[in-house]
Scaffold this motif. Structure first.
Motif, PDB file in Angstrom:
ATOM      1  N   GLY A   1       0.813  -1.200   0.000  1.00 44.62           N
ATOM      2  CA  GLY A   1       0.000   0.000   0.000  1.00 44.62           C
ATOM      3  C   GLY A   1       0.847   1.250   0.000  1.00 44.62           C
ATOM      4  N   ALA A   2       0.175   2.399  -0.128  1.00 45.01           N
ATOM      5  CA  ALA A   2       0.870   3.675  -0.278  1.00 45.01           C
ATOM      6  C   ALA A   2       1.717   4.028   0.928  1.00 45.01           C
ATOM      7  N   ALA A   3       1.330   3.545   2.119  1.00 41.77           N
ATOM      8  CA  ALA A   3       2.051   3.912   3.337  1.00 41.77           C
ATOM      9  C   ALA A   3       3.237   3.004   3.636  1.00 41.77           C
ATOM     10  N   ALA A   4       3.466   1.982   2.837  1.00 37.48           N
ATOM     11  CA  ALA A   4       4.512   1.001   3.130  1.00 37.48           C
ATOM     12  C   ALA A   4       5.905   1.604   3.001  1.00 37.48           C
ATOM     13  N   GLY A   5       6.803   1.143   3.833  1.00 43.20           N
ATOM     14  CA  GLY A   5       8.175   1.638   3.775  1.00 43.20           C
ATOM     15  C   GLY A   5       9.035   0.997   4.852  1.00 43.20           C
ATOM     16  N   PRO A   6      10.262   1.440   4.994  1.00 39.39           N
ATOM     17  CA  PRO A   6      10.905   2.526   4.250  1.00 39.39           C
ATOM     18  C   PRO A   6      11.147   2.153   2.783  1.00 39.39           C
ATOM     19  N   ARG A   7      11.273   3.185   1.943  1.00 37.72           N
ATOM     20  CA  ARG A   7      11.487   2.954   0.523  1.00 37.72           C
ATOM     21  C   ARG A   7      12.787   2.196   0.265  1.00 37.72           C
ATOM     22  N   GLU A   8      13.795   2.443   1.130  1.00 39.84           N
ATOM     23  CA  GLU A   8      15.082   1.777   0.955  1.00 39.84           C
ATOM     24  C   GLU A   8      14.941   0.263   1.086  1.00 39.84           C
ATOM     25  N   VAL A   9      14.059  -0.166   2.003  1.00 33.12           N
ATOM     26  CA  VAL A   9      13.851  -1.599   2.190  1.00 33.12           C
ATOM     27  C   VAL A   9      13.177  -2.202   0.958  1.00 33.12           C
TER      28      VAL A   9
ATOM     29  N   SER B   1      -7.821   8.093   0.828  1.00 38.00           N
ATOM     30  CA  SER B   1      -8.835   8.997   0.294  1.00 38.00           C
ATOM     31  C   SER B   1     -10.007   8.161  -0.177  1.00 38.00           C
ATOM     32  N   LEU B   2     -11.199   8.508   0.278  1.00 38.36           N
ATOM     33  CA  LEU B   2     -12.373   7.756  -0.144  1.00 38.36           C
ATOM     34  C   LEU B   2     -12.576   7.852  -1.654  1.00 38.36           C
ATOM     35  N   ALA B   3     -12.277   9.010  -2.210  1.00 37.24           N
ATOM     36  CA  ALA B   3     -12.471   9.194  -3.639  1.00 37.24           C
ATOM     37  C   ALA B   3     -11.576   8.254  -4.451  1.00 37.24           C
ATOM     38  N   GLU B   4     -10.425   7.874  -3.891  1.00 35.69           N
ATOM     39  CA  GLU B   4      -9.485   7.001  -4.597  1.00 35.69           C
ATOM     40  C   GLU B   4      -9.799   5.518  -4.431  1.00 35.69           C
ATOM     41  N   LEU B   5     -10.761   5.195  -3.569  1.00 39.39           N
ATOM     42  CA  LEU B   5     -10.995   3.791  -3.229  1.00 39.39           C
ATOM     43  C   LEU B   5     -11.371   2.926  -4.430  1.00 39.39           C
ATOM     44  N   PRO B   6     -12.286   3.348  -5.315  1.00 33.90           N
ATOM     45  CA  PRO B   6     -12.567   2.501  -6.483  1.00 33.90           C
ATOM     46  C   PRO B   6     -11.336   2.257  -7.346  1.00 33.90           C
ATOM     47  N   ASP B   7     -10.516   3.299  -7.551  1.00 33.28           N
ATOM     48  CA  ASP B   7      -9.289   3.119  -8.334  1.00 33.28           C
ATOM     49  C   ASP B   7      -8.306   2.196  -7.623  1.00 33.28           C
ATOM     50  N   LYS B   8      -8.282   2.251  -6.297  1.00 35.57           N
ATOM     51  CA  LYS B   8      -7.412   1.348  -5.535  1.00 35.57           C
ATOM     52  C   LYS B   8      -7.840  -0.098  -5.746  1.00 35.57           C
TER      53      LYS B   8
ATOM     54  N   ALA C   1     -16.318  -5.334 -10.708  1.00 33.04           N
ATOM     55  CA  ALA C   1     -17.565  -5.552  -9.970  1.00 33.04           C
ATOM     56  C   ALA C   1     -17.475  -4.988  -8.560  1.00 33.04           C
ATOM     57  N   LEU C   2     -16.340  -5.226  -7.892  1.00 30.91           N
ATOM     58  CA  LEU C   2     -16.167  -4.712  -6.535  1.00 30.91           C
ATOM     59  C   LEU C   2     -16.089  -3.189  -6.535  1.00 30.91           C
ATOM     60  N   ALA C   3     -15.430  -2.606  -7.526  1.00 33.60           N
ATOM     61  CA  ALA C   3     -15.333  -1.155  -7.613  1.00 33.60           C
ATOM     62  C   ALA C   3     -16.713  -0.527  -7.779  1.00 33.60           C
ATOM     63  N   ILE C   4     -17.593  -1.180  -8.542  1.00 37.11           N
ATOM     64  CA  ILE C   4     -18.961  -0.676  -8.704  1.00 37.11           C
ATOM     65  C   ILE C   4     -19.695  -0.716  -7.373  1.00 37.11           C
ATOM     66  N   GLU C   5     -19.519  -1.792  -6.601  1.00 35.11           N
ATOM     67  CA  GLU C   5     -20.138  -1.870  -5.278  1.00 35.11           C
ATOM     68  C   GLU C   5     -19.657  -0.735  -4.378  1.00 35.11           C
ATOM     69  N   VAL C   6     -18.352  -0.491  -4.405  1.00 37.53           N
ATOM     70  CA  VAL C   6     -17.783   0.574  -3.585  1.00 37.53           C
ATOM     71  C   VAL C   6     -18.325   1.931  -4.020  1.00 37.53           C
ATOM     72  N   GLU C   7     -18.379   2.174  -5.330  1.00 39.74           N
ATOM     73  CA  GLU C   7     -18.901   3.448  -5.832  1.00 39.74           C
ATOM     74  C   GLU C   7     -20.356   3.644  -5.432  1.00 39.74           C
ATOM     75  N   THR C   8     -21.129   2.576  -5.447  1.00 39.03           N
ATOM     76  CA  THR C   8     -22.534   2.664  -5.040  1.00 39.03           C
ATOM     77  C   THR C   8     -22.650   3.053  -3.573  1.00 39.03           C
ATOM     78  N   ASP C   9     -21.830   2.422  -2.717  1.00 44.36           N
ATOM     79  CA  ASP C   9     -21.843   2.760  -1.292  1.00 44.36           C
ATOM     80  C   ASP C   9     -21.393   4.199  -1.055  1.00 44.36           C
TER      81      ASP C   9
ATOM     82  N   GLY D   1      -9.197   1.612   7.734  1.00 42.22           N
ATOM     83  CA  GLY D   1      -8.368   0.898   6.768  1.00 42.22           C
ATOM     84  C   GLY D   1      -8.518   1.408   5.351  1.00 42.22           C
ATOM     85  N   PHE D   2      -9.587   2.150   5.064  1.00 42.93           N
ATOM     86  CA  PHE D   2      -9.865   2.652   3.721  1.00 42.93           C
ATOM     87  C   PHE D   2      -9.793   1.519   2.693  1.00 42.93           C
ATOM     88  N   GLY D   3     -10.484   0.420   3.080  1.00 46.39           N
ATOM     89  CA  GLY D   3     -10.619  -0.735   2.209  1.00 46.39           C
ATOM     90  C   GLY D   3     -12.070  -0.910   1.795  1.00 46.39           C
TER      91      GLY D   3
END
Length: 298
Positions: free
Chosen positions: A90-98, A117-124, A140-148, A264-266
């Motif tokens: 995920g986006a928060a994973a790190g350190p980048r060096e590892v 970001s909730l707006a980014e959730l379907p793209d995620k 299919a899951l992205a459509i469910e998320v967008e509907t919610d 968790g923004f999942g």
């Protein structure tokens, strides 16, 4: 002694089938980030997943996997003990060096850039689905998320003009409880659920004293299940300096939410935010919503 031609042919065929099966096997994968892990699980593609990070606790099949540590403080040695062929991070994973070290020794690192970001959730969802070859299921899951998310936005619009002043309390065992200010996941969930952050006057998470609490006068406290346990339970919560002199303290207005489902923004987050909205606007009934949010009455 040479093998008969037919036996040699069978041996070659068996070797070919073995290679085809081996190549078809999913890569040994470690999932880093609760959002990534939940999406992979929701897409029903845990075959080949051999590890997770500490934040990934849902569903039970994920929680049962060995952990490689906290997602922001990863160590290459611990990850390599699982002999992974691929990391999905995920986006928060790190350190980048590892992560760079792992790539240098031949581990594929797939980065999911969408964050909290909730707006980014379907793209995620679509990005994770693409990474594991589950594009159709991901759509299919992205459509469910967008509907919610659309339902949640409609609820928020209905609440405009009547937003409660809410305080999101962050706490872990042994730490001083902190309030969520601007630019935090706490503020994001407060606003998404149709409330107003009482502590929007500062940025980040900060410990607040009695004078500050009385000054902003939150009408309701939102805490996570583990956060409330870290304080020592509901009784200890109301003993925090100054909280008893706020509207929330006087009325014992408290909402408790499942940590990962809310923050968790999942895939579960939109539905959990709708549960938070319902709890915020309930008449005070202690209605429990499984893996969501519920109002606690004393």
């Amino acid at each position: 002694m040479m093998l008969p031609s037919w036996l040699s042919w069978l041996a070659s065929l068996a070797l070919l089938v073995w290679h085809m099966q081996a190549s078809a096997a999913p890569p040994r994968t470690v999932l880093i980030g609760s959002d990534v892990a939940e999406i992979v699980a929701a897409l029903d593609d845990l075959e080949g997943v051999v590890g997770r990070d500490d934040t990934s606790q849902y569903p039970a099949a994920i929680a049962a996997l060995p952990s490689v540590g906290y997602l922001r403080q990863l160590a290459a040695e611990g990850i390599l003990t699982l002999a992974p062929e691929r990391l999905i991070v995920g986006a928060a994973a790190g350190p980048r060096e590892v992560l760079a070290q792992l790539e240098a020794v031949g581990v594929e690192v797939v980065r999911i850039e969408q964050g909290t970001s909730l707006a980014e959730l379907p793209d995620k969802v679509l990005a994770v689905a693409n990474a594991i070859g589950r594009d159709a299921e991901g759509e299919a899951l992205a459509i469910e998320v967008e509907t919610d998310l659309a339902r949640l936005e409609a609820l928020r619009e209905e609440a405009q003009g009547a937003e409660l002043s809410a305080m999101f309390l962050l706490s872990h065992s042994g730490m001083t409880p902190m309030a969520a200010g601007r630019d935090t996941a706490g503020q994001a969930v407060i606003e998404a659920a149709g409330a107003r952050n009482a502590f929007a006057g500062f940025s980040g998470y900060k410990a607040v004293g009695a004078e500050a609490l009385v000054g902003v006068a939150p009408e309701i406290v939102i805490a996570t299940r583990s956060g409330l346990a870290g304080i020592g339970g509901e009784a200890r919560l109301w003993q925090l300096p100054g909280l008893a002199m706020t509207p929330a303290g006087r009325e014992r207005n408290l909402i408790v939410c499942d940590d990962q489902a809310l923050l968790g923004f999942g895939p579960r987050t939109p539905a959990t935010l709708m549960a938070l909205h319902a709890a915020l606007h309930s008449a005070g009934d202690a209605t429990v919503i499984e893996e969501g949010c519920w109002r606690v009455t004393s």
